[in-house]
Design an enzyme around this catalytic site. Structure first.
Site, PDB file in Angstrom:
ATOM      1  N   ASP A 109      -9.010  -1.565   6.110  1.00 15.22           N
ATOM      2  CA  ASP A 109      -9.335  -1.760   4.590  1.00 15.22           C
ATOM      3  C   ASP A 109     -10.314  -2.812   3.259  1.00 15.22           C
ATOM      4  O   ASP A 109     -10.582  -2.122   3.096  1.00 15.22           O
ATOM      5  CB  ASP A 109      -7.693  -0.830   4.356  1.00 15.22           C
ATOM      6  CG  ASP A 109      -7.412   0.203   4.362  1.00 15.22           C
ATOM      7  OD1 ASP A 109      -8.572   1.041   5.368  1.00 15.22           O
ATOM      8  OD2 ASP A 109      -6.277   1.152   4.408  1.00 15.22           O
ATOM      9  N   CYS A 134      -3.309  -2.243  12.843  1.00 18.15           N
ATOM     10  CA  CYS A 134      -3.273  -2.797  11.234  1.00 18.15           C
ATOM     11  C   CYS A 134      -2.848  -1.387  10.495  1.00 18.15           C
ATOM     12  O   CYS A 134      -2.880  -0.219  10.828  1.00 18.15           O
ATOM     13  CB  CYS A 134      -5.046  -2.980  10.943  1.00 18.15           C
ATOM     14  SG  CYS A 134      -4.657  -5.096  11.024  1.00 18.15           S
ATOM     15  N   LYS A 192      -4.626   1.934   9.409  1.00 16.91           N
ATOM     16  CA  LYS A 192      -4.850   3.016   9.582  1.00 16.91           C
ATOM     17  C   LYS A 192      -4.363   3.053  11.407  1.00 16.91           C
ATOM     18  O   LYS A 192      -4.249   3.983  12.168  1.00 16.91           O
ATOM     19  CB  LYS A 192      -6.254   3.442   9.072  1.00 16.91           C
ATOM     20  CG  LYS A 192      -6.040   3.819   8.039  1.00 16.91           C
ATOM     21  CD  LYS A 192      -4.832   4.045   7.307  1.00 16.91           C
ATOM     22  CE  LYS A 192      -5.335   3.978   5.405  1.00 16.91           C
ATOM     23  NZ  LYS A 192      -5.227   2.770   5.372  1.00 16.91           N
ATOM     24  N   CYS A 214      -2.964  -9.462   8.421  1.00 16.84           N
ATOM     25  CA  CYS A 214      -2.997 -10.373   7.209  1.00 16.84           C
ATOM     26  C   CYS A 214      -1.592 -10.779   7.188  1.00 16.84           C
ATOM     27  O   CYS A 214      -0.719 -10.533   7.258  1.00 16.84           O
ATOM     28  CB  CYS A 214      -3.049  -9.296   6.136  1.00 16.84           C
ATOM     29  SG  CYS A 214      -5.282  -8.781   5.565  1.00 16.84           S
ATOM     30  N   SER A 231      -3.168  -0.370  -1.458  1.00  9.64           N
ATOM     31  CA  SER A 231      -3.625  -1.915  -0.430  1.00  9.64           C
ATOM     32  C   SER A 231      -2.390  -2.296  -0.539  1.00  9.64           C
ATOM     33  O   SER A 231      -1.088  -2.305  -1.747  1.00  9.64           O
ATOM     34  CB  SER A 231      -3.902  -2.591  -1.076  1.00  9.64           C
ATOM     35  OG  SER A 231      -3.886  -3.761  -0.102  1.00  9.64           O
TER      36      SER A 231
END
Length: 657
Positions: A126, A168, A170, A239, A545
């Site tokens: 993303d 992550c 999706k 992240c 997000s």
């Protein structure tokens, strides 16, 4: 007649290497014999026997081919050399190293006499997609991947259990949906972990605002180039913030799908590899005992996941993903009322990016105790269903009793003190300490004449200086309407006459589910990090997000393309926003102009759609199909799923003459 020079052929048409002509058309094939019996030959399918032939052809020892077969699925991406250098890049760090987890799980399975298989469905990023047409494929990808994972599971009919490895935004929800839809088998989730903090750079949330800050003259070109290079402290993992990737890992563990203290592990570390080995052992133990995912994915498990989501201050995207997991498992999908009720009951206990107040990184949350440490506090508040079964084969209550006295807990919390000089009790706080720090609960659900079917905001991530003494954010101002993210971000970056002005309310309409429901982190990050944008409000029918912060209100329903009032606003319209971050409620309203002679709702109903609402020609046909299927299956509040029964019912209706 003019003679043309002979045509020069490109060098790649053929090879200069003579070794390419060293060929053969036969080979001896594997040695040994398949472990067949007369009974097996009489009763087995041809597919079973041929599968064993292919297993031997791939080099597996024929003598071991009667062992139990387990499937390891992952979202692995890229081609990584044995020394870790890239041969071909992946889409993101989150799937770059997960092949190492698959190797650990496979070796553990093989060491116990079973046969491991592996399959892959890589996932997009993303962060890489933000601001591009690729974002139209982001959320629809989740359903596609879940379908592919389930097809891969069914395509190995001898499979006795599934290890799902993912990290992550999706890919991990897709993996959980696939496991949930395979309840007749044992299964376990191996979360791919997180990337380390960079020692001398910005985190992966702030670094995504380099362009906007440079455009506003807040940073230099050299600074942008250096910080842009440094943000990832390690080559693998999701992240460093509690965005969708980290939240999905947390939710997977809270569902009971992962071993205790699996979520948020530092990618590449020994403790991360060890988790994969132990997960494989746990899966084989579940299979040996006949425990399937049907016993683990229950309404109690969903409750626990929603409670932990609220306690960690998780991404609003899980409001889409948890109902989708429930639907795949054949369980009732949580409603907006369920989310609101749980968020009112559950205090936020974790101080982590992007919520604050101190903004610790996800790897620090892991060292502070991660999900089980959060659950200890929730247990003591009586908020968890402790009898829920987990992949350990034990109940959640039993797992927490082990964690509380474990050496692992003691040593890792001490390690956080040693490495970062951080008190773990300031990362994962007690309820009393969280209250004293002014930490509010996670998500507020809003109504109003602009959101007659609802909207949401991650109210815990609104700057506390924007709240009054009662924890209420209020703002009234003129609308600045955009029909595309590109036009909105151009205005945010502008320093000219069209620049965004203090007090304006940004309205971004037409990016709801009908357009693939892209996320808008380009805008929400700028609102957080640009000095001039502090307090700017965003209203959209799109999504955010998980790292988004500020008074950003999304999922506004009905969406503009479904005739929702958001798509009827004009520049300068007076709007009012109220968010009570303690009661977790509020409203988003259009104020009828003086002298209009009718109510605000009537004024909006009488208006045509804004001329800025123009269909994006880049939306793929695949996404339009996804949008049509999910819209008749409960829409975004229902998880953007495919409700097969409902779709078949509609298709069976006689067509109009």
């Amino acid at each position: 007649m003019e003679r043309r020079p002979p045509m020069k052929h490109p060098a790649f048409l053929d090879s200069p290497d003579p070794a390419i002509y060293t060929l053969r058309t036969t080979a001896p094939g594997p040695s040994g014999k398949l472990p067949l019996t007369a009974q097996l030959l009489r009763n087995a399918t041809s597919g079973h026997i041929f599968g064993m032939t292919q297993n031997a052809g791939m080099g597996w020892d024929p003598k071991k081919l009667r062992g139990k077969e387990f499937l390891i699925l992952s979202t692995q991406g890229g081609i990584r050399a044995p020394d870790g250098t890239p041969v071909a890049l992946g889409y993101h760090t989150g799937h770059w190293e997960v092949g190492l987890l698959m190797e650990e799980a496979a070796r553990a399975i093989a060491a116990h006499g079973a046969t491991p298989f592996a399959g892959y469905v890589s996932d997009p990023c993303d962060g890489r997609s933000n601001g591009t047409p690729a974002m139209f494929d982001s959320l629809p990808y989740r359903n596609d991947a879940a379908i592919l994972f389930r097809r891969l599971i069914r395509s190995l009919p001898t499979c006795r259990g599934v290890v799902g490895v993912a990290t992550c935004d999706k890919g991990l929800p897709a993996m959980m949906m696939a496991l949930a839809g395979t309840k007749h088998l044992p299964g376990i989730l191996v979360p791919g972990g997180t990337t380390l903090r960079t020692e001398e750079g910005e985190d992966t949330a702030k670094v995504q605002t380099l362009a906007a800050r440079f455009a506003q003259g807040e940073i230099t070109l050299d600074y942008a180039a250096e910080m842009g290079c440094r943000a990832c402290g390690s080559p693998g993992g999701g992240c460093q913030f509690m965005g969708t990737a980290a939240t999905a890992q947390v939710v997977g563990e809270a569902l009971g799908l992962s071993l205790p203290h699996s979520a948020l592990s530092p990618s590449g570390a020994t403790i991360w590899r060890d988790m994969a080995r132990r997960s494989a052992l746990a899966l084989m133990d579940l299979e040996d005992k006949g425990t399937t995912l049907a016993s683990i994915l229950t309404t109690d498990a969903l409750h626990n996941a929603m409670v932990v989501h609220a306690a960690v201050g998780g991404s609003t995207n899980l409001v889409l993903h948890v109902p989708a997991i429930a639907h795949a498992a054949g369980l009732p999908r949580p409603t907006v009322e369920d989310w609101a009720r749980i968020n009112r009951q559950v205090p936020r206990l974790v101080d982590v990016l992007p919520n604050g107040p101190t903004h610790y990184a996800t790897v620090q949350v892991f060292l502070a105790g991660g999900v089980p440490e959060v659950m200890l506090h929730l247990r003591d508040l009586g908020l968890l269903k402790l009898n829920a079964l987990t992949v350990t084969g034990r109940t959640l209550g039993e797992n927490l009793a082990w964690w509380e006295k474990s050496e692992r807990r003691t040593r890792l919390r001490a390690k956080l003190q040693e490495l970062d000089r951080v008190d773990p009790d300031l990362v994962i706080l007690s309820p009393a300490r969280a209250r004293a720090a002014g930490m509010t609960s996670t998500v507020s659900f809003l109504s109003g004449n602009l959101a007659p079917e609802g909207a949401l905001v991650k109210s815990t991530a609104i700057d506390p200086t924007l709240l009054d003494a009662d924890g209420v954010f209020t703002h009234e101002g003129p609308a600045r309407v955009f029909g595309s993210e590109a036009s909105a971000i151009a205005t945010i970056k502008s320093r000219g006459a069209d620049a965004l002005r203090q007090g304006e309310i940004v309205v971004l309409a037409g990016i709801g589910p009908a357009s693939g429901m892209p996320e808008t982190y380009q805008i929400t990050s700028a609102i957080k990090y640009l000095r001039k944008a502090k307090g700017v409000v965003l209203l959209t029918d799109g999504r955010f997000s998980g790292v988004s912060t500020g008074p950003c209100i999304g999922h506004i329903s009905p969406e503009a393309w479904a005739g929702g009032p958001l798509g009827k606003l004009r520049d300068g319209d007076r709007l009012r926003v109220r968010i009570d971050t303690r009661k977790l409620e509020g409203s988003v309203d259009f104020i009828a102009p003086a002298g209009a002679g009718r109510s605000a709702a009537a004024e909006l109903a009488a208006r045509p759609a804004s001329d800025k609402l123009i269909a994006d020609p880049n939306i793929p046909a695949d996404t339009e199909l996804w949008a049509a299927l999910q819209s008749v299956s409960g829409g975004s509040w229902g998880g953007c799923v495919y409700d097969t029964a409902r779709i078949k019912q509609l298709l069976a209706r006689p067509s109009s003459p």
